[in-house]
Scaffold this motif. Structure first.
Motif, PDB file in Angstrom:
ATOM      1  N   LEU A 192       5.872  10.151 -38.242  1.00 23.88           N
ATOM      2  CA  LEU A 192       5.231  11.324 -38.361  1.00 23.88           C
ATOM      3  C   LEU A 192       3.617  11.011 -38.327  1.00 23.88           C
ATOM      4  CD1 LEU A 192       7.179  13.877 -40.174  1.00 23.88           C
ATOM      5  CD2 LEU A 192       6.863  13.820 -37.934  1.00 23.88           C
ATOM      6  N   PHE A 193       3.116  10.217 -39.213  1.00 23.78           N
ATOM      7  CA  PHE A 193       1.740   9.816 -39.359  1.00 23.78           C
ATOM      8  C   PHE A 193       1.148   9.285 -38.131  1.00 23.78           C
ATOM      9  CE2 PHE A 193      -1.474   6.712 -40.601  1.00 23.78           C
ATOM     10  CZ  PHE A 193      -2.479   7.543 -41.251  1.00 23.78           C
ATOM     11  N   THR A 194       1.811   8.205 -37.779  1.00 23.08           N
ATOM     12  CA  THR A 194       1.112   7.515 -36.596  1.00 23.08           C
ATOM     13  C   THR A 194       1.277   8.355 -35.399  1.00 23.08           C
ATOM     14  OG1 THR A 194       3.499   6.499 -36.274  1.00 23.08           O
ATOM     15  CG2 THR A 194       1.828   5.340 -37.610  1.00 23.08           C
ATOM     16  N   TYR A 195       2.170   9.222 -35.322  1.00 20.15           N
ATOM     17  CA  TYR A 195       2.177  10.134 -34.188  1.00 20.15           C
ATOM     18  C   TYR A 195       1.021  11.000 -33.993  1.00 20.15           C
ATOM     19  CZ  TYR A 195       3.203  13.535 -30.729  1.00 20.15           C
ATOM     20  OH  TYR A 195       2.871  14.690 -29.521  1.00 20.15           O
ATOM     21  N   GLY A 196       1.005  11.796 -35.123  1.00 16.48           N
ATOM     22  CA  GLY A 196      -0.028  12.844 -35.222  1.00 16.48           C
ATOM     23  C   GLY A 196      -1.392  12.330 -35.192  1.00 16.48           C
ATOM     24  N   GLN A 197      -1.590  10.986 -36.015  1.00 15.32           N
ATOM     25  CA  GLN A 197      -3.284  10.784 -36.215  1.00 15.32           C
ATOM     26  C   GLN A 197      -4.065  10.391 -34.868  1.00 15.32           C
ATOM     27  OE1 GLN A 197      -3.914   7.116 -35.606  1.00 15.32           O
ATOM     28  NE2 GLN A 197      -1.958   7.095 -34.450  1.00 15.32           N
ATOM     29  N   LEU A 198      -3.225  10.321 -33.704  1.00 19.43           N
ATOM     30  CA  LEU A 198      -4.118   9.870 -32.483  1.00 19.43           C
ATOM     31  C   LEU A 198      -4.952  11.280 -32.271  1.00 19.43           C
ATOM     32  CD1 LEU A 198      -4.414   8.322 -29.888  1.00 19.43           C
ATOM     33  CD2 LEU A 198      -2.826   9.367 -28.832  1.00 19.43           C
ATOM     34  N   VAL A 199      -4.620  12.300 -32.689  1.00 22.10           N
ATOM     35  CA  VAL A 199      -5.363  13.446 -32.497  1.00 22.10           C
ATOM     36  C   VAL A 199      -6.871  13.454 -33.023  1.00 22.10           C
ATOM     37  CG1 VAL A 199      -3.350  15.038 -31.626  1.00 22.10           C
ATOM     38  CG2 VAL A 199      -4.457  15.117 -33.824  1.00 22.10           C
ATOM     39  N   VAL A 200      -6.913  12.670 -34.118  1.00 19.37           N
ATOM     40  CA  VAL A 200      -8.248  12.882 -34.944  1.00 19.37           C
ATOM     41  C   VAL A 200      -9.374  12.270 -34.028  1.00 19.37           C
ATOM     42  CG1 VAL A 200      -9.533  11.678 -36.891  1.00 19.37           C
ATOM     43  CG2 VAL A 200      -6.965  12.311 -37.032  1.00 19.37           C
ATOM     44  N   PRO A 201      -9.601  11.244 -33.298  1.00 19.48           N
ATOM     45  CA  PRO A 201     -10.792  11.086 -32.462  1.00 19.48           C
ATOM     46  C   PRO A 201     -10.844  12.110 -31.425  1.00 19.48           C
ATOM     47  CG  PRO A 201      -9.152   9.396 -31.941  1.00 19.48           C
ATOM     48  CD  PRO A 201      -8.436  10.056 -33.297  1.00 19.48           C
ATOM     49  N   MET A 202      -9.767  12.698 -30.935  1.00 13.99           N
ATOM     50  CA  MET A 202      -9.900  13.850 -29.791  1.00 13.99           C
ATOM     51  C   MET A 202     -10.599  14.939 -30.495  1.00 13.99           C
ATOM     52  SD  MET A 202      -5.945  13.203 -28.113  1.00 13.99           S
ATOM     53  CE  MET A 202      -6.265  14.267 -26.906  1.00 13.99           C
ATOM     54  N   ALA A 203     -10.002  15.272 -31.746  1.00 10.28           N
ATOM     55  CA  ALA A 203     -10.781  16.484 -32.348  1.00 10.28           C
ATOM     56  C   ALA A 203     -12.169  16.273 -32.499  1.00 10.28           C
ATOM     57  CB  ALA A 203     -10.069  16.979 -33.416  1.00 10.28           C
ATOM     58  N   LEU A 218      -5.863  12.998 -19.676  1.00  7.39           N
ATOM     59  CA  LEU A 218      -4.881  11.830 -19.506  1.00  7.39           C
ATOM     60  C   LEU A 218      -4.139  11.471 -20.872  1.00  7.39           C
ATOM     61  CD1 LEU A 218      -7.144   9.421 -17.556  1.00  7.39           C
ATOM     62  CD2 LEU A 218      -5.045  10.610 -16.762  1.00  7.39           C
ATOM     63  N   ILE A 219      -4.732  11.701 -22.167  1.00  5.77           N
ATOM     64  CA  ILE A 219      -4.129  11.661 -23.386  1.00  5.77           C
ATOM     65  C   ILE A 219      -3.248  12.996 -23.703  1.00  5.77           C
ATOM     66  CG2 ILE A 219      -4.403  11.178 -25.640  1.00  5.77           C
ATOM     67  CD1 ILE A 219      -7.397   9.984 -24.927  1.00  5.77           C
ATOM     68  N   LEU A 243      -6.988  19.256 -37.263  1.00  4.88           N
ATOM     69  CA  LEU A 243      -7.851  20.072 -38.331  1.00  4.88           C
ATOM     70  C   LEU A 243      -8.623  18.942 -39.321  1.00  4.88           C
ATOM     71  CD1 LEU A 243      -5.284  22.812 -39.351  1.00  4.88           C
ATOM     72  CD2 LEU A 243      -7.493  23.123 -38.049  1.00  4.88           C
ATOM     73  N   ILE A 244      -7.940  17.857 -39.662  1.00  3.90           N
ATOM     74  CA  ILE A 244      -8.768  16.854 -40.059  1.00  3.90           C
ATOM     75  C   ILE A 244      -9.912  16.402 -39.235  1.00  3.90           C
ATOM     76  CG2 ILE A 244      -8.797  14.318 -41.107  1.00  3.90           C
ATOM     77  CD1 ILE A 244      -5.925  15.299 -42.156  1.00  3.90           C
ATOM     78  N   GLY A 245      -9.457  16.349 -37.920  1.00  4.95           N
ATOM     79  CA  GLY A 245     -10.567  15.722 -37.113  1.00  4.95           C
ATOM     80  C   GLY A 245     -11.651  16.735 -36.863  1.00  4.95           C
ATOM     81  N   TRP A 254     -20.059   6.777 -31.422  1.00  2.00           N
ATOM     82  CA  TRP A 254     -19.582   5.352 -31.762  1.00  2.00           C
ATOM     83  C   TRP A 254     -18.242   5.591 -32.703  1.00  2.00           C
ATOM     84  CZ3 TRP A 254     -20.598   1.147 -29.284  1.00  2.00           C
ATOM     85  CH2 TRP A 254     -22.048   1.337 -28.677  1.00  2.00           C
ATOM     86  N   LEU A 255     -18.041   6.752 -33.506  1.00  2.00           N
ATOM     87  CA  LEU A 255     -17.180   6.816 -34.175  1.00  2.00           C
ATOM     88  C   LEU A 255     -15.810   6.942 -33.405  1.00  2.00           C
ATOM     89  CD1 LEU A 255     -15.738   7.260 -37.177  1.00  2.00           C
ATOM     90  CD2 LEU A 255     -16.488   9.766 -36.873  1.00  2.00           C
ATOM     91  N   THR A 256     -16.013   8.040 -32.377  1.00  2.00           N
ATOM     92  CA  THR A 256     -14.822   8.254 -31.385  1.00  2.00           C
ATOM     93  C   THR A 256     -14.392   6.820 -30.792  1.00  2.00           C
ATOM     94  OG1 THR A 256     -15.587  10.527 -31.251  1.00  2.00           O
ATOM     95  CG2 THR A 256     -13.978   9.648 -29.399  1.00  2.00           C
ATOM     96  N   ALA A 257     -15.390   6.289 -30.191  1.00  2.00           N
ATOM     97  CA  ALA A 257     -14.834   4.852 -29.309  1.00  2.00           C
ATOM     98  C   ALA A 257     -14.253   3.970 -30.367  1.00  2.00           C
ATOM     99  CB  ALA A 257     -16.170   4.593 -28.713  1.00  2.00           C
ATOM    100  N   GLY A 258     -14.852   3.936 -31.563  1.00  5.65           N
ATOM    101  CA  GLY A 258     -14.110   2.995 -32.357  1.00  5.65           C
ATOM    102  C   GLY A 258     -12.780   3.461 -33.131  1.00  5.65           C
ATOM    103  N   MET A 259     -12.620   4.785 -33.223  1.00  3.69           N
ATOM    104  CA  MET A 259     -11.265   5.179 -33.849  1.00  3.69           C
ATOM    105  C   MET A 259     -10.130   5.218 -32.697  1.00  3.69           C
ATOM    106  SD  MET A 259     -12.611   8.370 -36.056  1.00  3.69           S
ATOM    107  CE  MET A 259     -10.723   8.775 -36.515  1.00  3.69           C
ATOM    108  N   LEU A 260     -10.469   5.437 -31.264  1.00  2.00           N
ATOM    109  CA  LEU A 260      -9.523   5.559 -30.672  1.00  2.00           C
ATOM    110  C   LEU A 260      -8.532   4.372 -30.271  1.00  2.00           C
ATOM    111  CD1 LEU A 260     -11.544   7.523 -27.579  1.00  2.00           C
ATOM    112  CD2 LEU A 260      -9.326   8.345 -28.593  1.00  2.00           C
ATOM    113  N   PRO A 261      -9.138   2.990 -30.078  1.00  2.00           N
ATOM    114  CA  PRO A 261      -8.115   1.922 -29.954  1.00  2.00           C
ATOM    115  C   PRO A 261      -7.405   1.710 -31.367  1.00  2.00           C
ATOM    116  CG  PRO A 261     -10.562   1.170 -30.039  1.00  2.00           C
ATOM    117  CD  PRO A 261     -10.663   2.732 -30.015  1.00  2.00           C
ATOM    118  N   ILE A 262      -7.747   1.875 -32.546  1.00  2.00           N
ATOM    119  CA  ILE A 262      -7.037   1.808 -33.642  1.00  2.00           C
ATOM    120  C   ILE A 262      -6.115   2.691 -33.762  1.00  2.00           C
ATOM    121  CG2 ILE A 262      -7.212   1.951 -36.018  1.00  2.00           C
ATOM    122  CD1 ILE A 262     -10.124   0.960 -36.120  1.00  2.00           C
ATOM    123  N   CYS A 263      -6.418   4.154 -33.642  1.00  2.00           N
ATOM    124  CA  CYS A 263      -5.212   5.268 -33.765  1.00  2.00           C
ATOM    125  C   CYS A 263      -3.956   4.686 -32.275  1.00  2.00           C
ATOM    126  CB  CYS A 263      -5.717   6.403 -33.187  1.00  2.00           C
ATOM    127  SG  CYS A 263      -7.010   6.910 -34.505  1.00  2.00           S
TER     128      CYS A 263
END
Length: 468
Positions: free
Chosen positions: A16-27, A127-128, A158-160, A194-203
């Motif tokens: 659940l964590f790994t599925y949901g966390q992808l939206v953080v950089p999107m937010a 696309l995402i 909401l965290i994002g 830069w934060l978004t670009a860095g978080m996206l591949p990690i997430c």
């Protein structure tokens, strides 16, 4: 990594964590697109505000048009990596590059530059968003488990948003501005980019390494025209569609004038940013509660209960403005803070339970159409929502201009200020009440959804037997 048949197991907390966390950089990047790009490209970088608004409208229209195609193509993609993952990977690449180009421009900007890169970031987002939402709907066939999946996504969203609000303030302090620099300064925008670009591949890596795609068990492609005809005959989908239209109109009208209302009517000044932060923070705290409530009393009733609680509180805004403010102006902020806390606690109910409802509607559509087209239905609903969000802004701002409201003036007429209050509160209130009443009529209960899944599973087994 193959997840096997839909509903084969309950997702672990880690999944659940790994599925949901992808939206953080999107937010993190999504909120600045709406509130920081206009002042950044006009005030900081020197483009015409009118031109920036026109460019953003063109980019948004291109995004709306492409939604259904992305959904349809994703449904019909067949690769060794699945149907959804290739699209999400492509979206992450596009979004990471365009977030740098848009928020950290490396050259002199122009209207064409802005159009290219804001359209690109919208494309990456779509696309995402579409395959990702469809993937979540397909991860489980269970009524309650779908609430947990969409709940995880909403909490991280909401965290994002909280991060997106905080980063410009931190950037201003860290770069020597002492918190006094504009939130749309070069430094603040660079941090967001830069934060978004860095978080996206990690997430993305966390998601792909932990969550597999379910096998497609039942799908017979149909034409676009036949598919739309079947969708419009889907009663539960029509209810969701109408509630979405009304909710999108209400939310867009409200959000489009919120800053003006806080500044010109409530006269909260810098304190208004505290209300926004509290709204999202309370949303994080309240989201697990609505996941649980939706499972106990039904998803549509959970949305209804949350909606009516929120609207009851929101209805006191005119009371605060016209009765409390003249007599006790110092009480306006505490009173608005209480309303915001209540609204924030309930803000997660509709996104969590609404997305879970759409997953149930997709089961019914698969039975009726013969094609498993979850992404298309998610995309179709997203397209409708975006259209009416644009319509809402297109209604509110011209009406304010027509009654003579001037955002640069400190002496607007009582009529124009009342109209601003109506656009912020009264009109959205009516639309939200109707929307909440509509969704209360939604017919797919836990028991009916179980029968739908059983019927769909029987069809899958019969089809598999014929193919053997």
């Amino acid at each position: 990594m193959d997840a096997g048949p839909i509903g084969a197991h309950k997702l672990s907390r880690w999944q659940l964590f790994t599925y949901g966390q992808l939206v953080v950089p999107m937010a993190v990047i999504g909120l600045p697109l709406a509130i920081y790009i206009p002042p950044f490209y006009s005030g900081t970088l020197g483009l015409s505000l009118t031109a920036v608004g026109f460019v953003m409208m063109l980019a948004r229209l291109s995004d709306v048009v492409i939604d259904p195609f992305i959904g349809r193509w994703s449904d019909r993609t067949h690769t060794r990596w699945g149907r959804r993952r290739p699209w999400i990977v492509a979206g992450v690449i596009v979004m990471a590059i365009s977030s740098i180009m848009l928020f950290v421009p490396q050259m002199e900007v122009s209207n064409a530059y802005l159009l290219i890169w804001i359209a690109a970031i919208y494309l990456g987002y779509t696309l995402i968003e579409i395959p990702y939402g469809a993937w979540g709907a397909e991860l489980s066939e269970d009524y309650h488990e779908r609430n947990r999946i969409t709940g995880s996504r909403q909490i991280f969203m909401l965290i994002g948003l909280l991060i997106a609000i905080t980063v410009p303030i931190v950037a201003s302090v860290m770069t020597g501005g002492g918190g006094e620099k504009s939130a749309a300064s070069r430094e603040a925008m660079a941090w967001l980019g830069w934060l978004t670009a860095g978080m996206l591949p990690i997430c993305l890596i966390l998601l792909l390494s932990s969550i597999g795609e379910p096998k497609v068990g039942y799908s017979t492609p149909i034409s676009f025209t036949d598919g739309m005809r079947i969708a419009m005959r889907n009663g539960p989908l029509r209810i969701v569609l109408l509630a979405t239209i009304l909710g999108a109109l209400a939310g867009s009208i409200n959000a489009g004038v919120a800053v003006l209302f806080f500044e010109k009517v409530a006269q909260l000044g810098p304190s208004s940013s505290i209300l926004i932060f509290v709204l999202f923070f309370a949303g994080v705290l309240g989201s697990p509660f609505w996941v649980n409530i939706g499972g106990r009393i039904g998803k549509h009733k959970g949305i209804g209960v949350a909606g009516f609680i929120s609207l009851f509180a929101f209805a006191f805004v005119p009371v605060i403005i016209y009765l409390v403010k003249p007599a006790y102006p110092g009480a306006v902020f505490p009173a608005m803070l209480v309303i915001t806390l209540i609204q924030g606690f309930t803000i997660g109910a509709a996104p969590i339970l609404g997305q879970s409802i759409l997953a149930d509607v997709c089961d019914l559509d698969t039975i009726k159409s013969g094609e498993q087209r979850t992404a298309f239905l998610f995309a179709f609903l997203a397209m409708v929502r975006k259209i009416f969000e644009a319509v809402g802004v297109g209604i509110a701002l011209p009406i304010l201009g027509w009654v003579g409201f001037n955002p640069q003036s400190s002496t607007n007429s009582s009529v124009s200020l009342f109209t601003l209050t109506a656009m912020y509160c009264l009109v959205p209130l009516v639309l939200w009440v109707i929307s909440t009443t509509v969704i209360w009529q939604y017919p797919i209960t836990h028991e009916r959804q179980a029968r739908l899944r059983a019927a769909l599973d029987r069809r899958i087994l019969r089809r598999a037997a014929r193919l053997e």
